[in-house]
Scaffold this motif. Sequence first.
Motif, PDB file in Angstrom:
ATOM      1  N   THR A   1      24.095  46.715  49.196  1.00  0.00           N
ATOM      2  CA  THR A   1      24.059  47.525  48.316  1.00  0.00           C
ATOM      3  C   THR A   1      25.555  47.644  47.889  1.00  0.00           C
ATOM      4  O   THR A   1      25.693  48.323  48.905  1.00  0.00           O
ATOM      5  CB  THR A   1      23.347  48.478  47.262  1.00  0.00           C
ATOM      6  N   THR A   2      26.854  47.540  47.013  1.00  0.00           N
ATOM      7  CA  THR A   2      28.441  47.966  46.761  1.00  0.00           C
ATOM      8  C   THR A   2      28.237  48.191  45.769  1.00  0.00           C
ATOM      9  O   THR A   2      28.236  47.738  44.982  1.00  0.00           O
ATOM     10  CB  THR A   2      28.582  46.171  47.351  1.00  0.00           C
ATOM     11  N   LEU A   3      29.246  49.082  46.292  1.00  0.00           N
ATOM     12  CA  LEU A   3      29.983  49.944  44.762  1.00  0.00           C
ATOM     13  C   LEU A   3      31.471  49.774  45.902  1.00  0.00           C
ATOM     14  O   LEU A   3      31.544  50.364  46.579  1.00  0.00           O
ATOM     15  CB  LEU A   3      28.849  51.341  44.519  1.00  0.00           C
ATOM     16  N   THR A   4      32.239  49.585  44.659  1.00  0.00           N
ATOM     17  CA  THR A   4      33.352  49.532  44.625  1.00  0.00           C
ATOM     18  C   THR A   4      34.217  50.000  43.285  1.00  0.00           C
ATOM     19  O   THR A   4      33.646  50.370  43.065  1.00  0.00           O
ATOM     20  CB  THR A   4      34.250  47.951  44.777  1.00  0.00           C
TER      21      THR A   4
ATOM     22  N   PHE B   1      34.897  51.526  38.174  1.00  0.00           N
ATOM     23  CA  PHE B   1      33.759  51.354  39.328  1.00  0.00           C
ATOM     24  C   PHE B   1      32.812  50.223  38.736  1.00  0.00           C
ATOM     25  O   PHE B   1      32.410  49.671  37.622  1.00  0.00           O
ATOM     26  CB  PHE B   1      32.634  52.517  38.865  1.00  0.00           C
ATOM     27  N   ARG B   2      32.396  49.363  40.538  1.00  0.00           N
ATOM     28  CA  ARG B   2      31.212  48.512  39.848  1.00  0.00           C
ATOM     29  C   ARG B   2      30.175  48.513  40.999  1.00  0.00           C
ATOM     30  O   ARG B   2      30.505  48.386  42.336  1.00  0.00           O
ATOM     31  CB  ARG B   2      32.585  46.504  40.518  1.00  0.00           C
ATOM     32  N   LEU B   3      29.144  48.228  40.457  1.00  0.00           N
ATOM     33  CA  LEU B   3      28.367  48.478  41.868  1.00  0.00           C
ATOM     34  C   LEU B   3      26.766  47.365  41.478  1.00  0.00           C
ATOM     35  O   LEU B   3      27.012  47.014  40.379  1.00  0.00           O
ATOM     36  CB  LEU B   3      26.754  49.200  40.729  1.00  0.00           C
TER      37      LEU B   3
ATOM     38  N   ARG C   1      29.357  48.058  36.095  1.00  0.00           N
ATOM     39  CA  ARG C   1      30.482  48.401  35.194  1.00  0.00           C
ATOM     40  C   ARG C   1      31.076  49.438  34.786  1.00  0.00           C
ATOM     41  O   ARG C   1      30.229  49.445  33.874  1.00  0.00           O
ATOM     42  CB  ARG C   1      31.404  47.171  35.181  1.00  0.00           C
TER      43      ARG C   1
END
Length: 704
Positions: free
Chosen positions: A28-31, A67-69, A84
């Motif tokens: 899982t990516t959270l940027t 934020f983007r998950l 987002r």
Amino acid sequence: MLDKYRKYLWFWLILPGIFWAAAAGAQTTLTGELGLDYENYQFNNSLADTVRDYSVSRSLSNHSLDFRLTGPLISEQLANYASRAMILGTYYRLNGSSGTADKYFRPQIPTYGGTLTLFPARPYPLRLEFSKTRVHSIRYEANNRSKIDLESPELAIVRRYQIDLNSRSGVWKVAFADNIDLTTEVKRDRTEIHRGYDLGEDRDIWVNFSTLRPDSLKDVDTIDVINSIPGDTVLLYVDLNFVDSLAPAGSVRFPLDSGFHQVEFYPLRNNHFRALVAVRGDMRWEILPSPPTTPNDLEQRKNAATGILRVGGDGRFRSETYFEYSDTDEQLQDMIIYLSNFSNTASYELGRDGRLRTLTSYSQNQTSISDISSQLNKAFMQQTTVDWGKKRGLTSTISHSYTKMSTRTDVDDFTSNTHILSTRNVYPINKFNYTLDLKNSASLLTDSRAYTNNQYSSELNNTVEFHLSKTKWRPRNLIKYSYNLQKNPDKSARELETGFSLTGDIPRVLGLGDLKLRGDYKRRKRTYDDGSDIRNRYFADIGLVKDFGGRLKFKFDINQEKETYGGTSTLAGENANQNNPARQPLVKDSYKIDVQATPWDELNFSGNILVIRQGSTKITRFGVSLLTTVPKLNIPLRSFLLAENRDLVGLPTQSQLSMETRASYRFRQVTITLSHHYVKETLLTEKYHFQEVRIKIARHFAIL
């Protein structure tokens, strides 16, 4: 209660699946991105021979946290998601000739959305999307530059808007086999764009000037003025003379001389309005409480469904069928649009040397504006084309198309039918570098008003290419004959066009570079029932290209175009003979110089000068562009300058200067972008200055 937390509902629904996937070790990516942007528009207008000189400066600054998950839901084979959410705050400021104003929109979450893809690895993936966006923007509306009727005209040139976008969609793609797939999409959009008002702009009024009975022979006309502003009295002045005071719903009638008049309206509670009115008959002036909505104002809801079916791949048969349906409701204009389209394109290989191609389409568009008007348009077209030919041999094409169009309004019905048949044969004789190109076409048009228009044409082109020493020459001959027959009204015309052109390439002429020559002559004669007209066109072009080792390239081009006219027709405009002043011989010259330089790999420079002369008119253009990367800092920089002067007989010189620069810089996780645009225009009575500055700083980071 549910509406208040609706923006978080999507997140709570997929949250258990996210935890399930995380427990299974899925990635899982959270940027995120922390950003600050600033934009500024400045405008100034100076009216010659007047004291009116107004300017405006509008600035807008946004600070955001985005934020983007992304990741799988339960498992990568079942579903994946992307979401987002943006926290956004906005500050706005206005400085103008009429005062200053500012406003701060506190940080909220106006932008959020997500995408859920089910069965991504299967032949039938389903993608669901939704998004909601709210932004504030400022726009430069150049069409309003000359508006001087409002109390604060500069506020109509650089305007502020609030934009709300809502979208929901679903896309399903099904692959039935390797060469058969179907893609369908259902989408619902809602768009709202509303102008923001400052410094009393919401108190602007408007006046509709309508001529009831145009009459240029009368010396005195009758003017009716009606005040449709509720709760406000309006004082009326004509040519600085007081006429009357109009109470709400009041009216006045008075005589006024024909000609131009300066008219001013002074409400007691709203902004005043001025206009220069041309009186050419009896008129009605209606005073309205607000101006018409701007072209950018919008309240629109749109529902759409589309489908695409593809059959065939690399085989002999290929087909693509497209369907679309949409209904649009625009509330500000009280307009509803229903649209449906269907089309099919197909091709089938007829052995090794032939191909059959078909195109079938149907569209229907119905537009209704309140109870005022309604219009229904339908169009059907079918085209069939057969191509046959061998490589470097004879190729033939025959095509037929049929088009039927109909229009239905509240007062009229109209239908037309058109058949077009065309053929083309191209026969190259490679031994002599000769090509023969023959085209024939026939177009037959009929409509529901008993009008017919039949057109027939044949065209023959002969092209030869030969080499003489180190030069290359390509002469070309053209003969075209066409015939046109119309009924209701009855007309006929014949046209014969002949032409000859010659192009040549001469390399390394006296060490100056490669020389390119082109000469062209065309003669067209049209014969009508009542006469004829002739047009002769001459064109000559000389171009020189010099390349200095790939680092510097120089181009010079000069051409001249001349047209002369003759015949016996007395028609005006394009069909007039040489005795008509509207069709005097035309001579047009142009000179152009291009320079391209690359001193080193990171620097590209180009410049050009263009001079155009036509009669007593002269246009001069000068342009420079620069593309480089700043050494060591690795900053891409792009800039250009464009200047133009127009010299017209009996008028002041008009000019325009435009400059733009763009640059960007990235240092680790920080990105900086900058752009600057400047325009200066000098017209007959006004001078415009416009400047746009944009700056954005963003810091990227990763949390997971």
